[in-house]
Write an enzyme that holds these catalytic residues in place. Structure first.
Site, short mmCIF file in Angstrom:
data_model
loop_
_atom_site.label_atom_id
_atom_site.label_comp_id
_atom_site.label_asym_id
_atom_site.label_seq_id
_atom_site.Cartn_x
_atom_site.Cartn_y
_atom_site.Cartn_z
CG ASP A 22 -2.03 0.76 0.95
OD1 ASP A 22 -2.19 1.57 -0.55
OD2 ASP A 22 -2.47 0.71 2.30
CG HIS A 39 0.12 1.84 -9.18
ND1 HIS A 39 -0.57 1.96 -7.99
CD2 HIS A 39 -1.32 2.51 -9.23
CE1 HIS A 39 -1.28 2.21 -7.25
NE2 HIS A 39 -2.37 2.62 -8.45
CG LEU A 133 9.87 -16.50 -3.63
CD1 LEU A 133 10.00 -17.19 -1.81
CD2 LEU A 133 9.91 -15.80 -3.66
C1 FPP Z 1 -1.59 0.14 -3.45
O1 FPP Z 1 -1.18 1.63 -3.26
C2 FPP Z 1 -1.55 -1.00 -4.28
C3 FPP Z 1 -2.02 -1.05 -5.28
C4 FPP Z 1 -3.60 -1.39 -5.77
C5 FPP Z 1 -1.08 -1.75 -6.41
C6 FPP Z 1 -0.44 -2.38 -6.02
C7 FPP Z 1 0.50 -2.55 -7.35
C8 FPP Z 1 1.70 -2.99 -7.38
C9 FPP Z 1 2.97 -2.46 -6.58
C10 FPP Z 1 2.12 -3.36 -9.45
C11 FPP Z 1 1.71 -4.80 -9.94
C12 FPP Z 1 2.30 -5.46 -8.37
C13 FPP Z 1 2.24 -6.52 -9.43
C14 FPP Z 1 2.82 -8.19 -8.77
C15 FPP Z 1 1.91 -7.12 -10.89
P1 FPP Z 1 -2.86 2.69 -2.65
O2 FPP Z 1 -3.13 2.79 -4.87
O3 FPP Z 1 -4.04 2.35 -2.34
O4 FPP Z 1 -1.85 3.72 -2.81
P2 FPP Z 1 -2.46 4.88 -1.83
O5 FPP Z 1 -3.35 4.47 -0.70
O6 FPP Z 1 -1.36 5.92 -1.01
O7 FPP Z 1 -2.82 5.60 -2.95
#
Ligand code: FPP
Length: 250
Positions: A22, A39, A133
């Site tokens: 997150d 992201h 892994l």
């Molecule tokens: C949460 O941050 C993160 C996500 C919803 C996406 C996580 C995805 C990745 C790290 C890339 C893809 C990974 C793989 C394994 C393919 P948020 O957007 O909710 O952040 P915020 O709370 O600060 O808005």
């Protein structure tokens, strides 16, 4: 293991670590960048965390990449996240394979575009004989959705009420065959479970850190592991020292 880069090595390593990655959006906002840049930065972090897990001797890593609720985000962000998964597979598959990583997908595949679904299935198939892994990628995953789907399949299979057990339910989940997570980490300071591994995480230890996911590196993982190694897991029981002194200990 590279002992020089770890300040102190934890003495008890979890078998299965799961992470709610997150804070990508806030990481980007703090730099005046669009959310998708966060992201992308989060994606660049994947590899170093996978490598760190291998170095620490963790056997299973589960990453929450896209939840069943994330479809509600603006269309452009959803499209961007789908594209990111596609790019990750194109870019990282070979290296992950060479490192001995077995990729598994947990969640729904039916709502992904056919080309993306094909790529995910290919990545799973390509790495299936690896065993250094196991990397579970939770994409279009929701804990409640997973349980609903498990119940539907049990009914379709004609499972009788008296045959339903804890173990049988586990076998019908996307994570069948994977041990429950010992440690669940959530980055970015949010203190919620957000529908992640709600069945499997019944007795997991939780670790919360204010660090945003793109900044969560090997050292940060090390801190979480040290904290985990200090925890005493009682699974609802009592410790030897507690016995007789505090009957309500849990
Ligand atoms: C949460 O941050 C993160 C996500 C919803 C996406 C996580 C995805 C990745 C790290 C890339 C893809 C990974 C793989 C394994 C393919 P948020 O957007 O909710 O952040 P915020 O709370 O600060 O808005």
């Amino acid at each position: 293991m590279d002992q020089t880069s770890s300040p102190s090595l934890p003495d008890k390593i979890p078998t299965h670590v799961a992470i709610i990655m997150d804070g990508n959006g806030r990481w980007a906002l703090a730099r005046g960048l669009p959310r998708l840049a966060g992201h992308r930065a989060g994606t660049e972090n994947l590899h170093r965390i996978v490598e760190a897990c291998i170095e620490y001797g963790i056997q299973y890593l589960t990453l929450y990449a896209f939840s069943t609720e994330n479809w509600g985000r603006p269309e452009e962000e959803v499209r961007g996240l789908m594209g990111i998964l596609e790019n990750v597979i194109d870019r990282e598959l070979r290296q992950l394979y060479d490192e001995g990583v077995q990729i598994r997908h947990i969640g729904r595949l039916d709502r992904l575009k056919p080309a993306l679904r094909k790529k995910v299935l290919h990545a799973v198939d390509y790495t299936r004989s690896n065993d250094r892994l196991v990397l579970n990628v939770a994409f279009d995953y929701g804990g409640r959705d997973e349980i609903v789907y498990a119940i539907q399949r049990m009914i379709q299979d004609g499972v009788k009420a008296e045959e339903v057990t804890d173990q049988l339910i586990s076998q019908y989940l996307f994570t069948a065959g994977v041990p429950d997570p010992d440690l669940i980490i959530r980055t970015s300071g949010e203190l919620r479970g957000s529908n992640f591994l709600i069945w499997q995480g019944a007795y997991s230890e939780w670790y919360f850190t204010p660090t945003y996911w793109p900044d969560f590196d090997k050292e940060e993982l090390g801190k979480a592991l040290i904290e985990f190694s200090r925890r005493e897991r009682r699974y609802g029981g009592v410790t030897t020292t507690d016995r007789g002194s505090n009957p309500h200990a849990s």
